[in-house]
Write an enzyme that holds these catalytic residues in place. Structure first.
Site, short mmCIF file in Angstrom:
data_model
loop_
_atom_site.label_atom_id
_atom_site.label_comp_id
_atom_site.label_asym_id
_atom_site.label_seq_id
_atom_site.Cartn_x
_atom_site.Cartn_y
_atom_site.Cartn_z
N ASP A 222 96.24 34.29 -3.05
CA ASP A 222 95.05 33.55 -2.48
C ASP A 222 94.72 34.91 -1.11
OD1 ASP A 222 94.69 32.09 -0.05
OD2 ASP A 222 95.93 30.68 -0.08
N HIS B 19 92.29 33.55 1.43
CA HIS B 19 92.03 33.28 2.90
C HIS B 19 92.25 35.02 3.97
CE1 HIS B 19 91.03 30.03 -0.09
NE2 HIS B 19 89.69 30.14 0.96
C1 B12 Z 1 86.45 31.00 4.36
C2 B12 Z 1 86.94 29.87 2.75
C3 B12 Z 1 86.38 30.74 1.51
C4 B12 Z 1 86.07 32.60 1.44
C5 B12 Z 1 87.79 33.12 2.65
C6 B12 Z 1 87.17 34.79 3.07
C7 B12 Z 1 88.46 35.05 4.09
N1 B12 Z 1 89.10 36.24 2.86
O1 B12 Z 1 88.77 34.51 4.30
C8 B12 Z 1 85.98 32.34 -0.18
C9 B12 Z 1 84.10 32.28 -0.13
C10 B12 Z 1 86.44 33.95 -0.55
C11 B12 Z 1 86.75 31.15 -0.31
C12 B12 Z 1 87.21 31.37 -1.92
C13 B12 Z 1 87.80 30.82 -2.38
N2 B12 Z 1 87.86 29.71 -1.60
CO1 B12 Z 1 87.63 29.19 -0.48
N3 B12 Z 1 87.94 28.50 2.39
C14 B12 Z 1 87.11 28.55 2.80
C15 B12 Z 1 86.92 27.56 4.26
C16 B12 Z 1 85.76 27.35 3.79
C17 B12 Z 1 87.47 27.75 5.38
C18 B12 Z 1 88.93 28.79 5.80
C19 B12 Z 1 89.08 29.44 6.99
O2 B12 Z 1 88.97 30.38 7.39
N4 B12 Z 1 89.96 28.45 7.69
C20 B12 Z 1 89.61 28.82 8.82
C21 B12 Z 1 91.30 28.65 9.38
C22 B12 Z 1 91.53 28.93 10.96
O3 B12 Z 1 92.25 27.52 9.38
P1 B12 Z 1 93.42 27.68 8.05
O4 B12 Z 1 92.80 28.84 6.81
O5 B12 Z 1 93.48 26.89 6.67
O6 B12 Z 1 94.71 28.35 8.48
C23 B12 Z 1 95.25 27.23 10.00
C24 B12 Z 1 96.35 26.40 9.26
O7 B12 Z 1 95.87 25.62 7.58
C25 B12 Z 1 97.64 26.85 9.67
N5 B12 Z 1 98.29 27.13 8.65
C26 B12 Z 1 97.76 27.94 7.97
N6 B12 Z 1 99.56 28.59 6.90
C27 B12 Z 1 100.36 28.22 7.69
C28 B12 Z 1 101.81 28.11 7.97
C29 B12 Z 1 102.14 27.38 9.07
C30 B12 Z 1 103.92 28.25 9.13
C31 B12 Z 1 102.34 27.14 9.67
C32 B12 Z 1 102.16 26.91 11.06
C33 B12 Z 1 100.76 27.06 9.74
C34 B12 Z 1 100.02 27.17 8.66
O8 B12 Z 1 97.43 27.70 10.53
C35 B12 Z 1 96.16 28.50 10.16
C36 B12 Z 1 95.35 28.17 11.54
O9 B12 Z 1 95.16 27.59 12.49
C37 B12 Z 1 88.06 26.84 3.51
C38 B12 Z 1 87.83 25.39 4.41
C39 B12 Z 1 88.08 25.09 4.60
N7 B12 Z 1 87.26 24.78 5.72
O10 B12 Z 1 89.54 24.50 5.49
C40 B12 Z 1 87.90 26.60 2.04
C41 B12 Z 1 89.18 25.92 1.07
C42 B12 Z 1 90.46 26.70 1.36
N8 B12 Z 1 89.18 27.32 -0.42
C43 B12 Z 1 89.45 26.76 -1.30
C44 B12 Z 1 88.84 27.36 -2.47
C45 B12 Z 1 89.10 26.13 -3.28
C46 B12 Z 1 88.20 28.98 -2.51
C47 B12 Z 1 88.73 28.87 -3.62
C48 B12 Z 1 89.66 29.17 -5.09
C49 B12 Z 1 87.09 28.43 -4.07
C50 B12 Z 1 86.96 29.08 -5.75
N9 B12 Z 1 86.69 28.31 -6.94
O11 B12 Z 1 85.73 30.04 -5.41
C51 B12 Z 1 88.47 30.49 -4.06
C52 B12 Z 1 89.86 30.85 -3.73
C53 B12 Z 1 90.15 32.47 -3.53
C54 B12 Z 1 90.66 33.40 -3.33
N10 B12 Z 1 92.09 33.91 -3.97
O12 B12 Z 1 91.69 33.24 -2.39
C55 B12 Z 1 89.78 25.25 -0.61
C56 B12 Z 1 91.27 25.30 -1.36
C57 B12 Z 1 91.77 23.45 -1.96
C58 B12 Z 1 93.28 23.04 -2.20
N11 B12 Z 1 94.07 23.79 -1.42
O13 B12 Z 1 93.24 22.38 -2.54
C59 B12 Z 1 88.87 24.67 0.60
C60 B12 Z 1 89.63 23.55 1.25
C61 B12 Z 1 88.04 24.23 1.07
C62 B12 Z 1 87.57 22.65 -0.33
N12 B12 Z 1 87.59 22.15 0.18
O14 B12 Z 1 87.86 22.49 -1.67
N13 B12 Z 1 86.79 30.65 0.53
#
Ligand code: B12
Lengths: 484, 138
Positions: free
Chosen positions: B14, B16
């Site tokens: 992963d 992200h």
């Molecule tokens: C940007 C993005 C990408 C970028 C990532 C760039 C990078 N290097 O960071 C790129 C384009 C590369 C990408 C690729 C992929 N992505 Co993407 N991506 C996103 C997107 C739009 C935003 C992610 C983000 O930065 N969010 C902002 C941060 C702040 O939030 P967060 O990551 O969720 O983290 C927070 C919480 O989750 C929480 N949290 C996380 N971990 C933990 C742990 C603990 C202990 C605690 C307390 C809290 C906590 O706290 C964090 C901070 O606030 C999301 C959609 C979305 N809106 O979330 C999809 C998303 C995550 N991606 C998704 C997918 C499917 C992919 C790909 C598989 C797509 C593909 N087929 O190419 C690939 C996978 C690549 C890989 N090997 O990982 C899906 C995941 C679906 C799922 N899980 O069921 C999402 C949800 C989009 C969707 N709705 O389909 N992605």
């Protein structure tokens, strides 16, 4: 005009060169060598000195390979972290790593340590304020050793682990009878690598243990300077060349001897590219590796075994049989040198290629291919040497044989290639230390750094360019072509 | 040490990276000594780092939908390699398909995680719960 004398007491030969320093430039005046007088090293030393500088007026810098360097057992916690760093620190101090131990020392490992009789136990583990339990456990296990080593010289313990418990550990081990030296933690924080203090402690133990006996202390008393471990002299030269002559660029130095093949590389660990993730601790900018199972004479038999697959492919099954017979003959006559052009000469070439092949592939980093949801990605372990453009050959064999080049030897075979990608130079110019001067110049780096480095560059003979047909890495990662 | 060391990283393949940086900031601000391993971290690297640093907890993130697969066996590996007592938290996009969060939470707890967080977690609360869990294990 000043004259300088540099002498290296090797395990087989004691060699020396008289240099002349004028206008800041070093040049070789004379070279001499004699068989090392192992029971009293000063005899061979005096012979070389007497030949080169009969009045004994030139200042002397010298090195000693002393049994191939201090025997060091490296003890760490996690294999890829503190243990890896401990091993690297030992090698970069010019030591010889005789065993490595991760996690907790068991009885088998204690038995191994008793049998191996290392000069140094390098005890690491834990970041500062980090793990205590494993390190304390290991200290307690080590404390049991002196009772089993009665009547023999005990190894010196160098403690380079979690600083919080260093006093406790030192106290326990001193009470058990060990001499204990304290160094800073090799990994004070996660993935922060600090080998210098441990290296310095190893050097001090080298001086204490190696200098006494065998006549080295008499040499020290007479010439007024202390010996360097030979590999450290070469490493110092490598580091100085790296820092002082940036235009020389990244390079690899292969120092192949009868017993070991040492590889030094100067260059940054990574060439960050998209989709490449570096794993584990970073390799140092100047890295040394020592292969005890690869060598041209004392280790020829083991090397032939290690490199069996490579040699069989290179020679063909039939000639490989004759090669094995030659190895058996060498085992009883390690000083033997074949005549140029005969079959044994060809066998020596094959053996040299085989040693270089394995030593370089072990030294260079690798990429492991993984497929993720986002496509192909690579995990990088170790150093990326693809951009290195110079390979230097030194040591008895490589210095002497003018028409040998490592060329294709460093290419991985198809079988080795199927799993991982080796990050070896794509093309390089080969330089030969034809006067076998590099270790001797290494001795001079301490006091005459600038001229020694310049002389090292000048004494390298350019032997031609090799372009390796590294198979195209079929992915988005490779953007540079392999064609030259 | 009153600043407990915790290991942070995004597991598996992963990549992200954004959430991971935020977590590092927030937990550091809340008085933890954070060792951040970044993205694409194999199980063993979490454990390696925790062993050397004497970490009290491992915080695993998974965003790309393969969390369950990547996290399977982590608790067992920790115990096997000498971390009997470590606190394990996981968070991110862990819910697959139309599953309810409670169901996902139960699955991850069964795998040995002490707490399971969704993407919209209140991180202040998460930091507080982490502190409690560490205190309870001490
Ligand atoms: C940007 C993005 C990408 C970028 C990532 C760039 C990078 N290097 O960071 C790129 C384009 C590369 C990408 C690729 C992929 N992505 Co993407 N991506 C996103 C997107 C739009 C935003 C992610 C983000 O930065 N969010 C902002 C941060 C702040 O939030 P967060 O990551 O969720 O983290 C927070 C919480 O989750 C929480 N949290 C996380 N971990 C933990 C742990 C603990 C202990 C605690 C307390 C809290 C906590 O706290 C964090 C901070 O606030 C999301 C959609 C979305 N809106 O979330 C999809 C998303 C995550 N991606 C998704 C997918 C499917 C992919 C790909 C598989 C797509 C593909 N087929 O190419 C690939 C996978 C690549 C890989 N090997 O990982 C899906 C995941 C679906 C799922 N899980 O069921 C999402 C949800 C989009 C969707 N709705 O389909 N992605």
């Amino acid at each position: 005009m000043t004259r300088l004398l540099s002498i290296d007491i090797g395990s087989t030969y004691t060699k020396g060169a008289l240099f002349q320093l004028s206008d800041g430039e070093l040049s070789v005046v004379a070279y001499a060598k004699t068989a090392t007088t192992t029971s009293h090293l000063k005899e061979g030393f005096d012979q070389v000195r007497g030949t080169l500088d009969p009045d004994r007026t030139a200042p002397v810098a010298f090195s000693s390979s002393a049994r191939g360097g201090l025997a060091i057992a490296a003890i760490g916690l996690v294999p890829d972290l503190t243990l890896k760093i401990a091993k690297q620190a030992a090698l970069s101090a010019g030591g010889k790593v005789v065993s490595v131990h991760a996690y907790k020392l068991g009885k088998d490992q204690r038995d191994e340590l008793v049998a191996l009789k290392p000069d140094i136990l390098l005890l690491a583990g834990g970041t500062d304020g980090g793990n205590e339990s494993f390190v304390r456990f290991n200290a307690t296990q080590l404390a049991k050793l002196p009772a089993r080593m009665v009547g023999q010289e005990l190894p010196t313990v160098i403690y380079a682990g979690n600083a919080i418990i260093r006093e406790d550990v030192a106290e326990e081990l001193r009470a058990a009878g060990f001499e204990v030296a304290i160094a800073s933690n090799l990994m004070p924080q996660m993935e922060q690598v600090e080998p210098d203090s441990a290296r310095e402690q190893i050097r001090e133990v080298f001086l204490r243990k190696i200098v006494h006996g065998k006549g080295l202390d008499e040499i020290v008393a007479e010439v007024g300077s202390e010996p360097l471990p030979t590999p450290l002299a070469v490493l110092n030269l490598t580091e100085a060349l790296r820092n002082d002559v940036p235009a020389f660029g990244d390079f690899i130095l292969i120092d192949m001897g009868g017993a070991t093949t040492d590889v030094y590389s100067a260059g940054e660990t990574i060439e960050q590219e998209l989709r490449v993730m570096l794993r584990g601790v970073r390799d140092p900018e100047v890295k040394r590796s020592v292969e005890g199972d690869l060598g041209m004479r004392v280790s020829a038999g083991v090397a032939a075994h290690t490199a069996q697959a490579y040699l069989r492919q290179a020679l063909g099954a039939e000639r490989h049989v004759a090669f094995e017979a030659y190895m058996t003959r060498l085992a009883s006559a390690p000083e033997y040198l074949p005549q140029a052009g005969n079959e044994e000469d060809a066998f020596d070439r094959a053996l040299a290629s085989a040693c270089i092949h394995h030593a370089i592939l072990r030294h260079a980093g690798t990429w492991k291919r993984v497929f993720t949801a986002a496509g192909e990605t690579f995990l990088q372990y170790g150093k990326d040497l693809r951009q290195v453009r110079k390979v230097i050959g030194s040591g008895g064999y490589l210095s002497a044989i003018a028409d040998f080049t490592p060329a294709e030897a460093i290419l991985p075979t198809d079988a080795q290639r199927s799993e991982i990608i080796h990050l070896i130079p794509e093309r390089f110019t080969y330089y030969r230390d034809n006067g076998y001067l590099l270790p001797l110049l290494g001795n001079l780096v301490g006091n005459w750094r600038k001229p020694a480095v310049a002389c090292a560059v000048a004494c390298l003979r350019e032997e031609g360019e090799t372009c390796l047909r590294v198979p195209e890495i079929t992915s988005t990662v490779s953007n540079q072509s392999n064609h030259c | 040490m009153d600043q407990p060391t915790i290991i942070l990283g995004v597991i598996g393949s992963d990549c992200h990276a954004v959430g991971n940086k935020i977590l590092e900031k927030v937990f550091t601000l809340h008085g933890f000594n954070v060792v951040n391993l970044g993205v694409m971290v194999p199980q063993d690297e979490f454990i390696d780092a925790a062993l050397e640093t004497n970490a009290k907890a491992i915080l695993v993130s998974s965003l790309y939908g393969q969390g369950e697969l990547d996290c399977e066996g982590l608790r067992g590996r920790c115990i096997e390699r000498g971390l009997e007592n470590i606190v394990l938290h996981v968070g991110g996009n862990l819910v697959i398909g139309k599953q309810a969060f409670t169901e996902t939470e139960a699955r991850f707890k069964e795998m040995g995680f002490d707490r399971v967080y969704g993407p919209d977690t209140n991180l202040e609360k998460a930091a507080e719960e982490l502190r409690q869990d560490i205190a309870a294990r001490a």
